[in-house]
Design a protein around this motif. Structure first.
Motif, PDB file in Angstrom:
ATOM      1  N   ALA A  59       0.838  -1.190   0.000  1.00  0.00           N
ATOM      2  CA  ALA A  59       0.000   0.000   0.000  1.00  0.00           C
ATOM      3  C   ALA A  59       0.876   1.244   0.000  1.00  0.00           C
ATOM      4  N   ALA A  60       0.290   2.306  -0.483  1.00  0.00           N
ATOM      5  CA  ALA A  60       1.001   3.583  -0.426  1.00  0.00           C
ATOM      6  C   ALA A  60       0.812   4.121   0.988  1.00  0.00           C
ATOM      7  N   ASP A  61       1.716   4.973   1.389  1.00  0.00           N
ATOM      8  CA  ASP A  61       1.625   5.559   2.729  1.00  0.00           C
ATOM      9  C   ASP A  61       0.332   6.371   2.841  1.00  0.00           C
ATOM     10  N   ALA A  62      -0.469   6.019   3.843  1.00  0.00           N
ATOM     11  CA  ALA A  62      -1.782   6.632   4.004  1.00  0.00           C
ATOM     12  C   ALA A  62      -1.732   8.115   4.322  1.00  0.00           C
ATOM     13  N   PRO A  87      -4.412   4.468  -0.241  1.00  0.00           N
ATOM     14  CA  PRO A  87      -5.288   5.140   0.714  1.00  0.00           C
ATOM     15  C   PRO A  87      -4.966   6.626   0.836  1.00  0.00           C
ATOM     16  N   ALA A  88      -3.975   7.077   0.088  1.00  0.00           N
ATOM     17  CA  ALA A  88      -3.511   8.461   0.221  1.00  0.00           C
ATOM     18  C   ALA A  88      -4.242   9.433  -0.689  1.00  0.00           C
ATOM     19  N   PRO A 106      -1.441   1.260 -13.689  1.00  0.00           N
ATOM     20  CA  PRO A 106      -2.084   2.575 -13.791  1.00  0.00           C
ATOM     21  C   PRO A 106      -1.852   3.424 -12.541  1.00  0.00           C
ATOM     22  N   THR A 107      -1.919   4.715 -12.726  1.00  0.00           N
ATOM     23  CA  THR A 107      -1.851   5.634 -11.590  1.00  0.00           C
ATOM     24  C   THR A 107      -3.276   5.788 -11.088  1.00  0.00           C
ATOM     25  N   VAL A 108      -3.449   5.565  -9.813  1.00  0.00           N
ATOM     26  CA  VAL A 108      -4.807   5.598  -9.260  1.00  0.00           C
ATOM     27  C   VAL A 108      -4.928   6.602  -8.119  1.00  0.00           C
TER      28      VAL A 108
END
Ligand SMILES: [Cu+2]
Length: 146
Positions: A59-62, A87-88, A106-108
């Motif tokens: 996960a990306a850093d929230a 979640p960021a 993809p960039t989300v």
């Protein structure tokens, strides 16, 4: 001597033409028989086959920092899917590169997941965020494939 040899050879060839086809088939069947005996060892893997390759989650850093929650991942050689949830409040993506491989997901935006599927050989790769500047800021890690 020669005529005697030629005739038997010609007969043999004629017989062989018919006989060879079937004898070759049966011999190739015999050759194909041994593998099944080694197959039972593969019957222990269907559990992994069911997944169609391995899936690695991160996960990306929230809080919005340009980081992933992991700096290293490891997986089995073959098909690997990286699934990154974001979640960021900052757009992020997931990508893999190394050893001639370069594949971007993809960039989300917040609340979505970016996935990328790659077929990898054993070795070390890098997973990173393909958004401009994010990789340089530290949004990357090492993917070890065994
Ligand atoms: Cu990013």
């Amino acid at each position: 001597m020669k005529p005697r040899l030629v005739i038997p050879l010609a007969l043999c060839a004629a017989l062989a033409a018919a006989g060879c086809g079937s004898s070759k088939k049966s011999s190739s069947n015999n050759a194909a028989t041994p593998p099944p005996s080694s197959a039972p060892s593969t019957t222990t893997t269907p559990a992994q086959k069911g997944g169609g390759g391995s899936k690695l989650q991160l996960a990306a850093d929230a809080s919005g920092q340009l980081l992933f929650d992991k700096t290293s991942l490891s997986g089995k050689a073959g098909k690997i899917t990286l699934d990154m949830s974001n979640p960021a409040p900052v757009p992020h993506g997931i990508a893999v590169k190394g050893n001639g491989i370069q594949q971007k997901g993809p960039t989300v935006s917040q609340g979505s997941s970016s996935t990328v599927t790659v077929t990898l050989k054993p070795g070390k790769y890098e997973f990173y965020c393909p958004v401009d500047g994010h990789e340089a800021a530290g949004m990357k890690g090492t993917l070890t494939v065994k």
